[in-house]
Design a protein around this motif. Sequence first.
Motif, PDB file in Angstrom:
ATOM      1  N   VAL A 413       0.854  -1.187   0.000  1.00 35.47           N
ATOM      2  CA  VAL A 413       0.000   0.000   0.000  1.00 35.47           C
ATOM      3  C   VAL A 413       0.889   1.237   0.000  1.00 35.47           C
ATOM      4  O   VAL A 413       1.823   1.332   0.801  1.00 35.47           O
ATOM      5  CB  VAL A 413      -0.929   0.044   1.235  1.00 35.47           C
ATOM      6  N   ALA A 414       0.612   2.163  -0.887  1.00 39.06           N
ATOM      7  CA  ALA A 414       1.340   3.428  -0.935  1.00 39.06           C
ATOM      8  C   ALA A 414       0.339   4.563  -1.066  1.00 39.06           C
ATOM      9  O   ALA A 414      -0.686   4.433  -1.735  1.00 39.06           O
ATOM     10  CB  ALA A 414       2.325   3.453  -2.099  1.00 39.06           C
ATOM     11  N   GLY A 415       0.654   5.674  -0.439  1.00 32.33           N
ATOM     12  CA  GLY A 415      -0.211   6.846  -0.472  1.00 32.33           C
ATOM     13  C   GLY A 415      -0.734   7.216   0.891  1.00 32.33           C
ATOM     14  O   GLY A 415      -1.033   8.381   1.158  1.00 32.33           O
ATOM     15  N   VAL A 416      -0.866   6.221   1.772  1.00 35.47           N
ATOM     16  CA  VAL A 416      -1.264   6.471   3.155  1.00 35.47           C
ATOM     17  C   VAL A 416      -0.403   5.607   4.073  1.00 35.47           C
ATOM     18  O   VAL A 416       0.090   4.545   3.673  1.00 35.47           O
ATOM     19  CB  VAL A 416      -2.756   6.149   3.411  1.00 35.47           C
ATOM     20  N   THR A 417      -0.240   6.057   5.295  1.00 39.49           N
ATOM     21  CA  THR A 417       0.443   5.253   6.307  1.00 39.49           C
ATOM     22  C   THR A 417      -0.483   4.116   6.732  1.00 39.49           C
ATOM     23  O   THR A 417      -1.689   4.319   6.893  1.00 39.49           O
ATOM     24  CB  THR A 417       0.779   6.115   7.528  1.00 39.49           C
ATOM     25  N   VAL A 463      18.169  -0.824  -3.468  1.00 40.99           N
ATOM     26  CA  VAL A 463      17.009  -1.088  -4.312  1.00 40.99           C
ATOM     27  C   VAL A 463      16.443   0.220  -4.855  1.00 40.99           C
ATOM     28  O   VAL A 463      16.081   0.329  -6.038  1.00 40.99           O
ATOM     29  CB  VAL A 463      15.937  -1.863  -3.516  1.00 40.99           C
ATOM     30  N   ALA A 464      16.358   1.244  -3.993  1.00 39.03           N
ATOM     31  CA  ALA A 464      15.842   2.540  -4.436  1.00 39.03           C
ATOM     32  C   ALA A 464      16.722   3.133  -5.534  1.00 39.03           C
ATOM     33  O   ALA A 464      16.221   3.687  -6.522  1.00 39.03           O
ATOM     34  CB  ALA A 464      15.750   3.497  -3.252  1.00 39.03           C
ATOM     35  N   ALA A 465      18.041   3.014  -5.395  1.00 39.44           N
ATOM     36  CA  ALA A 465      18.952   3.549  -6.410  1.00 39.44           C
ATOM     37  C   ALA A 465      18.798   2.806  -7.734  1.00 39.44           C
ATOM     38  O   ALA A 465      18.735   3.421  -8.809  1.00 39.44           O
ATOM     39  CB  ALA A 465      20.394   3.451  -5.908  1.00 39.44           C
ATOM     40  N   VAL A 466      18.725   1.469  -7.673  1.00 42.47           N
ATOM     41  CA  VAL A 466      18.539   0.688  -8.895  1.00 42.47           C
ATOM     42  C   VAL A 466      17.191   1.025  -9.530  1.00 42.47           C
ATOM     43  O   VAL A 466      17.070   1.120 -10.763  1.00 42.47           O
ATOM     44  CB  VAL A 466      18.646  -0.822  -8.595  1.00 42.47           C
ATOM     45  N   GLY A 467      16.169   1.221  -8.707  1.00 35.72           N
ATOM     46  CA  GLY A 467      14.868   1.604  -9.233  1.00 35.72           C
ATOM     47  C   GLY A 467      14.917   2.909 -10.008  1.00 35.72           C
ATOM     48  O   GLY A 467      14.305   3.037 -11.083  1.00 35.72           O
ATOM     49  N   GLU A 468      15.668   3.902  -9.495  1.00 32.31           N
ATOM     50  CA  GLU A 468      15.806   5.169 -10.212  1.00 32.31           C
ATOM     51  C   GLU A 468      16.458   4.945 -11.581  1.00 32.31           C
ATOM     52  O   GLU A 468      16.027   5.504 -12.593  1.00 32.31           O
ATOM     53  CB  GLU A 468      16.666   6.143  -9.387  1.00 32.31           C
ATOM     54  N   ALA A 562       6.793   5.544  -6.769  1.00 31.19           N
ATOM     55  CA  ALA A 562       7.200   6.948  -6.727  1.00 31.19           C
ATOM     56  C   ALA A 562       5.969   7.832  -6.665  1.00 31.19           C
ATOM     57  O   ALA A 562       5.049   7.683  -7.479  1.00 31.19           O
ATOM     58  CB  ALA A 562       8.033   7.302  -7.954  1.00 31.19           C
ATOM     59  N   VAL A 563       5.929   8.718  -5.692  1.00 34.23           N
ATOM     60  CA  VAL A 563       4.856   9.692  -5.549  1.00 34.23           C
ATOM     61  C   VAL A 563       5.509  11.058  -5.391  1.00 34.23           C
ATOM     62  O   VAL A 563       6.018  11.385  -4.317  1.00 34.23           O
ATOM     63  CB  VAL A 563       3.954   9.387  -4.335  1.00 34.23           C
ATOM     64  N   ASP A 564       5.554  11.834  -6.470  1.00 33.54           N
ATOM     65  CA  ASP A 564       6.301  13.091  -6.475  1.00 33.54           C
ATOM     66  C   ASP A 564       7.745  12.774  -6.086  1.00 33.54           C
ATOM     67  O   ASP A 564       8.390  11.963  -6.737  1.00 33.54           O
ATOM     68  CB  ASP A 564       5.652  14.123  -5.554  1.00 33.54           C
ATOM     69  N   ASP A 565       8.239  13.369  -4.991  1.00 35.53           N
ATOM     70  CA  ASP A 565       9.618  13.090  -4.594  1.00 35.53           C
ATOM     71  C   ASP A 565       9.711  11.963  -3.563  1.00 35.53           C
ATOM     72  O   ASP A 565      10.806  11.632  -3.099  1.00 35.53           O
ATOM     73  CB  ASP A 565      10.286  14.353  -4.037  1.00 35.53           C
ATOM     74  N   LYS A 566       8.582  11.339  -3.210  1.00 33.41           N
ATOM     75  CA  LYS A 566       8.591  10.232  -2.261  1.00 33.41           C
ATOM     76  C   LYS A 566       8.912   8.929  -2.986  1.00 33.41           C
ATOM     77  O   LYS A 566       8.498   8.715  -4.123  1.00 33.41           O
ATOM     78  CB  LYS A 566       7.246  10.102  -1.551  1.00 33.41           C
ATOM     79  N   ARG A 567       9.635   8.063  -2.312  1.00 32.49           N
ATOM     80  CA  ARG A 567       9.930   6.731  -2.818  1.00 32.49           C
ATOM     81  C   ARG A 567       9.556   5.727  -1.737  1.00 32.49           C
ATOM     82  O   ARG A 567      10.083   5.786  -0.622  1.00 32.49           O
ATOM     83  CB  ARG A 567      11.418   6.580  -3.177  1.00 32.49           C
ATOM     84  N   SER A 577      10.166   4.295   3.609  1.00 30.80           N
ATOM     85  CA  SER A 577       9.870   5.556   2.928  1.00 30.80           C
ATOM     86  C   SER A 577      11.117   6.420   2.846  1.00 30.80           C
ATOM     87  O   SER A 577      11.834   6.597   3.840  1.00 30.80           O
ATOM     88  CB  SER A 577       8.767   6.319   3.676  1.00 30.80           C
ATOM     89  N   LEU A 578      11.367   6.946   1.656  1.00 34.47           N
ATOM     90  CA  LEU A 578      12.500   7.834   1.410  1.00 34.47           C
ATOM     91  C   LEU A 578      12.012   9.038   0.614  1.00 34.47           C
ATOM     92  O   LEU A 578      10.925   9.013   0.025  1.00 34.47           O
ATOM     93  CB  LEU A 578      13.582   7.112   0.593  1.00 34.47           C
TER      94      LEU A 578
END
Length: 666
Positions: A413-417, A463-468, A562-567, A577-578
């Motif tokens: 789930v992404a978008g809410v805590t 993982v986040a870096a490879v995703g970018e 990715a949600v705007d600048d959130k990862r 969350s980053l």
Amino acid sequence: MFEKLLIANRGEIACRIIRTARRMGIRTVAVHSEADADARHVRLADEAVLIGPAAARDSYLVAGKLLDAARRTGARAIHPGYGFLSENADFADACAAAGIAFVGPPGAAIRAMGSKSEAKKLMAAAGVPLTPGYHGDDQTPELLHREADRIGYPVLIKAAAGGGGKGMRLVERSADFPDALASCLREALSSFGDAHVLIEKYITRPRHIEIQVFADTQGRCVHLFERDCSVQRRHQKVLEEAPAPGIGAARRREMGEAAVAAAGAVGYVGAGTVEFIAHQDGSFYFMEMNTRLQVEHPVTEMITGQDLVEWQLRVAAGQPLPLAQEQLEIRGHAIEARVYAEDPDQGFLPATGRLLRLAPPAESIHVRVDTGVEEGDEITPHYDPMIAKLIVWDESRDAALARLRRALADYRVAGVTTNIDFLSRLVACPAFAGADLDTGLIERQREFLFPAVRAVPRDALLVAAVGELLWEQHAAKQAAQAGGDPGSPWHARDGWRMNLSAARTISFRDGETLVDTVVRYGRDAWTIALAGETVQARGRKLDGDRFAVELDDRRLIASLVAVDDKRIVFLNGSTYSLLRDDPLHRIDAGDSHGGGLTAPMPGKVVALLARPGQKVDKGTPLLILEAMKMEHTITAPAAGTLKAFCYAAGEQVADGAALVEFDSTT
């Protein structure tokens, strides 16, 4: 059987009722507020009727609007679900008067069980075990104190009309009784308009065990065994399971017979739940009866193979119970976890927002997901923030636990805590896994369940870096296809240079910490340096937001949203969350002076607790915000001066809105 059914509810329970009605060939009518105009239950129903504004008091709680909707659409029955008007005796009577079947018990049965004090008198007459206590009409403080002394401490003072933990006080010593009673009376009068109280012996380390009962209009009544609902926070259930661990055949039969006797004492019809408080030694006492379908009914369905909503509809249509007691049996073990939009680390504060990614585990004979939302829907402040009920089944409790751990690990789930990570820790907790259950389990296991905040682990950052890098490659391919020369090398994002390999920095923020990953492009891999260590990395997109990442000789399967600048990274059953950091937009925190306080969610300002210009200490209450039926006190983040309020009491505020102008430099 009815040809058309109106569902006087919303969310997952409305969707769940629609599923059974459709299978039975019954057409359904959904009702909805303005906020729910495009809700999932509205999309699933055959018809839908708008019944008012977002506030439940102006829509879902207005009996006249529901009855009018039934008349206009030709619905001959109303299913109230749970919550809202499901236990409203006047609504049940109004349905009967209008010639519309109420899928629930008669109003008289609801009234009989509506008062804790009156219910316990009925149960005593029916021979149902009661907690030692006082349930009388004489409410003089002196008599109540003498009764508490007679019962023996600790005792609980409870509002007779109470619920949800309100109007309840634990008293450890006789000397504390007068003050506790006065406090309880004030809260009971304020919350329920009724200062009548009862006194009961307080059971240490109690278990909450409930029995599912069903009765028809021909006078037959059965029980469908028990559920353990001991794992709770703020008197709200978190995990439920059936059958209850450690309950043998003799005790199960004894509790079932007591529950059937309780239902018979009030002329019950339909589905109901008799709730007991149980000692660790196995003794049990009547607590209350819920005159409706329970949130946790799916675990009973999973172990019995019965559809309880179908049973409700058949009984409401005047048909006999589908099975007799001797035909019912238990198979296997089921556990339900309630997935909420909330922050367990902030006192289970409800969360709001759009479900930008909602990927539940795949359903099967072992896994069931009851939900009222889909990806793209919004969790609003108007109603309960439940996302779904996740139910698992297997042949044994240990096997069901393994299923639940796997299903939670697969839930994205992404978008809410959400509370998914908390639930994962809870089902892995040795106390729960070992069936060492009581209503204080979460507090007892606080150290295990609420670990100190830790930095995002190295694997998640990689993982986040490879995703970018994979996203950039994907975007380049799309741009090439859209261009006039798809084969042009200028579209490539492979870091090619004439002589040396290219290097760049991809930065993230883990809270306040800036983390740099230095990437060097190779022929068929990236070399990524993180905190002084390097790794050879490769990546490949799979389905949806999932991709495979190779880090040296290890292979990981992860998801990244990715949600705007959130990862948001989903890895090994945990969520991280980053923030994607852009060096061009960095602001030196040292240049910041003063600041404000923002709303943690949409809501209404209830009260202002300080005055503009007032100097306050850190933690001083400034205002009270009401959201999702709860009050949240906003406090000063540091010593300073309250410059101004941005809203007056009674005004609505949006999520993230500035509430206070505050200067911490004075």
